[in-house]
Write an enzyme that holds these catalytic residues in place. Sequence first.
Site, short mmCIF file in Angstrom:
data_model
loop_
_atom_site.label_atom_id
_atom_site.label_comp_id
_atom_site.label_asym_id
_atom_site.label_seq_id
_atom_site.Cartn_x
_atom_site.Cartn_y
_atom_site.Cartn_z
N SER A 39 -12.41 67.45 -4.12
CA SER A 39 -13.62 68.26 -4.06
C SER A 39 -13.53 69.53 -4.90
CB SER A 39 -13.96 68.59 -2.62
OG SER A 39 -12.84 69.18 -2.03
N GLY A 44 -5.35 68.95 -11.47
CA GLY A 44 -4.00 69.36 -11.08
C GLY A 44 -3.28 70.07 -12.21
N ASP A 63 -8.04 56.50 -8.51
CA ASP A 63 -7.21 56.57 -7.32
C ASP A 63 -6.43 55.26 -7.25
OD1 ASP A 63 -6.36 56.38 -4.54
OD2 ASP A 63 -7.75 58.02 -4.14
N ALA A 85 1.97 58.96 -5.71
CA ALA A 85 2.53 58.66 -4.39
C ALA A 85 2.31 59.85 -3.47
CB ALA A 85 4.04 58.39 -4.50
N TYR A 151 8.11 57.71 5.11
CA TYR A 151 8.01 57.90 3.65
C TYR A 151 8.95 56.93 2.92
CZ TYR A 151 9.25 59.75 -0.92
OH TYR A 151 9.54 59.85 -2.25
N LYS A 155 8.07 53.75 0.36
CA LYS A 155 8.56 53.63 -1.02
C LYS A 155 9.37 52.34 -1.20
CE LYS A 155 8.21 56.21 -3.98
NZ LYS A 155 7.14 56.23 -5.04
N VAL A 191 12.39 72.49 -0.94
CA VAL A 191 13.34 73.52 -0.51
C VAL A 191 13.60 74.57 -1.61
CG1 VAL A 191 15.51 72.29 -1.07
CG2 VAL A 191 15.41 73.87 0.87
N ARG A 215 22.61 67.13 -1.42
CA ARG A 215 21.70 66.46 -2.35
C ARG A 215 22.23 66.59 -3.77
NH1 ARG A 215 20.01 64.84 1.76
NH2 ARG A 215 17.84 64.67 2.50
N ARG A 276 11.66 73.66 11.70
CA ARG A 276 11.72 72.97 10.40
C ARG A 276 12.67 71.78 10.41
NH1 ARG A 276 10.75 76.75 5.43
NH2 ARG A 276 9.64 78.47 6.38
C1 LIG Z 1 14.21 62.41 -3.26
C2 LIG Z 1 13.18 63.07 -2.41
O1 LIG Z 1 13.11 64.46 -2.77
C3 LIG Z 1 12.15 65.21 -2.06
O2 LIG Z 1 12.38 65.17 -0.69
P1 LIG Z 1 13.27 66.21 0.13
O3 LIG Z 1 14.66 65.71 0.17
O4 LIG Z 1 12.59 66.49 1.40
O5 LIG Z 1 13.23 67.48 -0.82
P2 LIG Z 1 13.60 68.98 -0.66
O6 LIG Z 1 14.14 69.37 -1.96
O7 LIG Z 1 12.43 69.76 -0.13
O8 LIG Z 1 14.69 68.98 0.53
C4 LIG Z 1 16.07 68.84 0.32
C5 LIG Z 1 16.80 69.01 1.62
O9 LIG Z 1 16.57 70.33 2.14
C6 LIG Z 1 16.42 70.24 3.55
N1 LIG Z 1 15.76 71.44 4.09
C7 LIG Z 1 16.31 72.30 4.97
N2 LIG Z 1 15.44 73.26 5.27
C8 LIG Z 1 14.31 73.02 4.57
C9 LIG Z 1 13.06 73.70 4.50
O10 LIG Z 1 12.83 74.70 5.17
N3 LIG Z 1 12.12 73.14 3.66
C10 LIG Z 1 12.36 72.00 2.94
N4 LIG Z 1 11.38 71.50 2.12
N5 LIG Z 1 13.55 71.34 3.00
C11 LIG Z 1 14.50 71.85 3.80
C12 LIG Z 1 15.65 68.97 3.73
O11 LIG Z 1 15.68 68.54 5.07
C13 LIG Z 1 16.36 68.05 2.75
O12 LIG Z 1 17.51 67.52 3.37
C14 LIG Z 1 10.77 64.69 -2.20
O13 LIG Z 1 10.28 64.94 -3.46
C15 LIG Z 1 10.69 63.20 -1.89
O14 LIG Z 1 9.48 62.67 -2.36
C16 LIG Z 1 11.85 62.43 -2.43
O15 LIG Z 1 11.71 61.25 -2.71
#
Ligand SMILES: C[C@H]1O[C@H](OP(=O)(O)OP(=O)(O)OC[C@H]2O[C@@H](n3cnc4c(=O)[nH]c(N)nc43)[C@H](O)[C@@H]2O)[C@@H](O)[C@@H](O)C1=O
Length: 333
Positions: A39, A44, A63, A85, A151, A155, A191, A215, A276
Site C-alpha cells: 500500500s 523497497g 507476488d 521469501a 521457517y 525453506k 542481530v 554463526r 527475546r
Molecule cells: C541463515 C538465517 O539468517 C537469519 O536468521 P537469524 O539466524 O535469526 O539471524 P540473526 O543474524 O538475526 O541472528 C543470529 C543469531 O543471533 C541470535 N540472537 C540473540 N539475540 C538476538 C536478538 O536480540 N535479535 C536477533 N535478531 N537475534 C538475536 C539469534 O537467536 C540467532 O541465533 C535470517 O536471515 C534467516 O532468514 C536465515 O535463513
Amino acid sequence: MTSAPLAAVTGAEGFIGSHLTEALVASGHRVRAMAQYNSFSSYGWLETLPSDVLDQVEIVLGDVRDPGSVRGLLDGADCAYHLAALIAIPYSYQAPHSYVDTNVTGTLNVLEAVRALGTPRLVHTSTSETYGTARTVPITEDHPINTQSPYAASKAGGDRLADSYHASFGTPVVTLRPFNTFGPRQSMRAVIPTVIGQVAAGQRTITLGDLRPTRDFTFVEDTARAFLAVGTAAAEQVVGRTFNAGTGGEISVGDLVALIGKVMDAPLDVQEDSARLRPAASEVMRLVADATRLTTATGWRPASTLEEGLARTARWFTDPANLARYKTGIYNI
Ligand SMILES: C[C@H]1O[C@H](OP(=O)(O)OP(=O)(O)OC[C@H]2O[C@@H](n3cnc4c(=O)[nH]c(N)nc43)[C@H](O)[C@@H]2O)[C@@H](O)[C@@H](O)C1=O
C-alpha cells in the site's frame, strides 16, 4: 549484436536481492525485478540503487504467490534467481501459514514457470537453517536436514520441491544455501543491525536474546557473488546440485557484540532479555559452513573478513540518510 543476458529476480527489492541486482548489472546483465505490491507503492531497496544501475533494471509488480505474475516475470529470461521469501524466524512461530504460502507455494510457482517456459537455469535460495544445530562442523551439504522452526521447515519444503523437479522433469535448478548474511540494507530486526543501532543510539549496555549460538556471518557482497557464480557457471558443474555459501568462520553472538564494539570503538556490556529468547529446542546453536563444493565448482571465495564487513555495515547504518529510510517501515524487508 547479441543483447545482454536477462536475469529475472524474485525478491529483488529485499536485502540480498538488491545486492544481487547490483552485482548482476555490474557483470553485464539486464535485470527484470519483481517487486511486491504494497500500500506504500514502494519498490523497497530497489528505489535506492544508483540510476546507472536502475537503467538496466525493469521493475514489474507481482507476488510469488501468484502463478501468473511469476510467469510474466520469467518470460524470456536466461536465468531466474528466486530470492523472495519470508525470512524472520521468530515471526514464523506466529504465522506459519504465511511462511508455507510464500516459501513453499511461491517456490512451486517459480518451478512451474521455469518448466512451462523452458527457462535455461533457476537459482533457488535455501538457508543454513535447514541443517538445524550442527552435528559436525564445518557443515557440508551432506549434513542431515533437521528443521527446528516453521521457517526452516518452509525453506526445506521449497528445497525438496526443487530437488524433485530436477529429478522428475530435468528442471535445471541450482540450490544455494547461504549462511547468516549481513551488511547494508539488512532488516533492523537481525542481530548485527540491532547491535549497531543500539551502539549508534549511544547505548553501551546491549540487550539481546541468547548469546550462546554460534554463526558463520558472511558479508552480503560475498553472498551476492555466490549467487552470480552458480547462475553463470557451466551447467555440468552446478545444475541439480546444492551449494553452501559461507566463510567457514565461527563466532558466538556474545563475542560478536564485543567485535562490533571494537569496530565501532565503543566498549560494550551485554545483557539478556528473556523476551527475546526463542523456544529452547527451536534455537539453532551452531552453524558453520564448509563451502568447498562451491569453491571447487565455481572458484568462489569470500573476499571480506568479518571485521571488514562489520566496519562497512556500521558505516552504512550510522549514516542518518540510511537510518531515516527505516523510519518509513517499508524498508524493513
Ligand atoms: C541463515 C538465517 O539468517 C537469519 O536468521 P537469524 O539466524 O535469526 O539471524 P540473526 O543474524 O538475526 O541472528 C543470529 C543469531 O543471533 C541470535 N540472537 C540473540 N539475540 C538476538 C536478538 O536480540 N535479535 C536477533 N535478531 N537475534 C538475536 C539469534 O537467536 C540467532 O541465533 C535470517 O536471515 C534467516 O532468514 C536465515 O535463513
